[in-house]
Design a protein around this motif. Structure first.
Motif, mmCIF file in Angstrom:
data_model
loop_
_atom_site.group_PDB
_atom_site.id
_atom_site.type_symbol
_atom_site.label_atom_id
_atom_site.label_comp_id
_atom_site.label_asym_id
_atom_site.label_seq_id
_atom_site.Cartn_x
_atom_site.Cartn_y
_atom_site.Cartn_z
ATOM 1 N N THR A 200 48.232 24.963 23.736
ATOM 2 C CA THR A 200 48.097 26.336 24.239
ATOM 3 C C THR A 200 48.400 27.373 23.168
ATOM 4 N N TYR A 201 49.381 27.077 22.318
ATOM 5 C CA TYR A 201 49.861 28.078 21.375
ATOM 6 C C TYR A 201 49.323 27.851 19.965
ATOM 7 N N TYR A 202 49.266 28.926 19.224
ATOM 8 C CA TYR A 202 48.770 28.909 17.844
ATOM 9 C C TYR A 202 49.814 28.311 16.904
ATOM 10 N N GLN A 309 50.455 33.174 20.037
ATOM 11 C CA GLN A 309 49.198 32.881 20.716
ATOM 12 C C GLN A 309 48.183 33.954 20.333
#
Length: 442
Positions: A200-202, A309
């Motif tokens: 989900t996250y960068y 994100q």
């Protein structure tokens, strides 16, 4: 003495006092003959007396430590000055391991080699190395290390300083082991959940606020390079350098303040998550979040996740929605909501010179009735185009409803509007040719 416990304090002063009553316990050895001396001098007797009292206090100390030992798997006292290792707890299996060797260091190493899983033996030996233990604890009273055992799963090994010499060097320690397998399983489950978040996250980083440590869970090459470059400088330095490299200048001060560990617990204020949007120098708009991960026994924040994100697409859609909320769909001009916001801004700027003109379109009802509403719409679009082309450079043009328009013109003399631009506006309207529905000039 408080209750059944004796509390010891290092002190340069000796108190001599008479001891009354029976011995506290028979569980430790006291040389009663030490009280008897053929020398009638005061100093030898005093020395003997101090020796007896010291033995008694040592015995009470061991008794107290043995009472504490029931919360640990094993518990030893290590005296480096006297080369002693005293077992306070650990059952027969620990006693058997210690009995296999003579030297106290060999006893300790033999114990470690037999209880620690092979892949962790090197780490364990480095941690329990008695030769440099005093140096490691020059400025610390406690150090610990989590290790995987052969039979008990995960356990925590810990050294606690209980005595220092005149130079402040630690020379007596308590060594304990405590089973933490359940605690480790919970942490592993937390790590598993965190790793799933990587989809989900960068970027995801775990920061230890107590040790100023940093662990990369998911990252990009730029931040990984900064991590390697500054890993010895601590987690706070790594994060601030990352902000300097990845945040646009206009948002940098805001992000340095947001990522300041010293005020983080206070700013969270009981919340589990704290977030902020910033403009990134590489991938556009992004959201940064601190997520509470762990608190220490005192309830203070000890570990946090820092995640980012990419929200460029969300920001673009948000801007479009904002734009749509202030744009008149038919003409493309600013709408009544935008006009009201402009008026509010106008009231707060008393130094601004401005002109507001109110206009409407004559004959709209006739066009709607005779030709149709599509023709009326064409007429309104034509009026909007003429107003924008003629006066848009001077300010803003609003359609506030029906055939009503507002011109908000800044920093130009009103007589110039009346004389020059009004004539130009009339000329534009006279020369305007409508579209398919309105077949005649307006």
């Amino acid at each position: 003495r408080v209750g059944d416990y004796l509390h010891f304090f290092n002190s340069p002063m000796v108190y001599v006092m008479a001891r009354e009553g029976e011995k506290v316990s028979d569980e430790y050895f006291i040389d009663e003959n030490a009280l008897k001396s053929n020398n009638e001098g005061m100093i030898p007797n005093l020395i003997n007396y101090i020796g007896v009292v010291t033995n008694e206090l040592e015995g009470q100390f061991l008794k107290t430590m043995s009472g504490i030992a029931n919360i640990y798997k094993t518990m030893f006292i290590i005296d480096t000055d006297n080369a002693e290792l005293i077992q306070l707890d650990g059952d027969d299996w620990a006693n058997d391991l210690l009995a296999e060797k003579e030297d106290y260091k060999d006893k300790f190493n033999n114990f470690i080699e037999n209880v620690v899983n092979e892949e962790y033996v090197d780490l364990a030996k480095l941690f329990v190395n008695i030769d440099n233990l005093s140096a490691k604890m020059k400025l610390k009273n406690t150090i610990s290390c989590d290790l995987l055992g052969k039979n008990v799963g995960w356990f925590r090994a810990q050294f606690v300083v209980i005595n220092r010499d005149k130079e402040g060097n630690a020379n007596r320690f308590v060594f304990t082991t405590q089973v933490i397998d359940e605690e480790k399983k919970e942490l592993e489950e937390q790590h598993r959940i965190v790793e799933k978040l990587a989809d989900t996250y960068y970027t995801i980083h775990l920061f230890d606020l107590e040790t100023d440590g940093c662990k990369e869970i998911d990252t990009v090459e730029l931040l990984h390079t900064l991590y390697k470059r500054h890993v010895n400088n601590g987690g706070q330095r790594i994060l601030h350098e990352a902000m300097k490299a990845s945040v646009r200048p206009e948002h940098l001060d805001m992000m340095l303040e947001f990522t300041d560990f010293s005020t983080l617990d206070e700013r969270l204020n009981g919340r589990k998550v704290m977030a902020i949007d910033f403009h990134g120098a590489i991938n556009g708009w992004a959201k940064a979040q601190f997520i509470e991960y762990e608190r220490n026994r005192n309830g203070n924040l000890s570990k946090v996740l820092f995640v980012t994100q990419i929200i460029e697409e969300e920001k673009r859609k948000e801007e479009e929605l904002i734009k749509k909320s202030t744009i008149d769909e038919l003409t493309g001009l600013l709408n009544r909501r935008a006009y009201e916001e402009a008026i509010r801004d106008l009231k707060s700027d008393s130094d601004l010179s401005y002109v507001i003109c109110s206009l409407d379109v004559n004959g709209l009802k006739v066009v709607n009735d005779d030709i149709g509403h599509s023709a009326g719409d064409e007429l309104l679009r034509g009026a909007a185009e003429v107003l924008s082309r003629c006066l848009g450079a001077y300010g803003k043009v609003f359609r506030i409803g029906g055939d009503e328009f507002i011109l908000y013109l800044k920093n130009i003399p009103s007589d110039e509007i009346r004389n020059k631009e009004a004539k130009k506006l009339v000329m534009f309207f006279k020369n305007f040719q409508a579209g398919d529905y309105v077949k005649y000039s307006v």
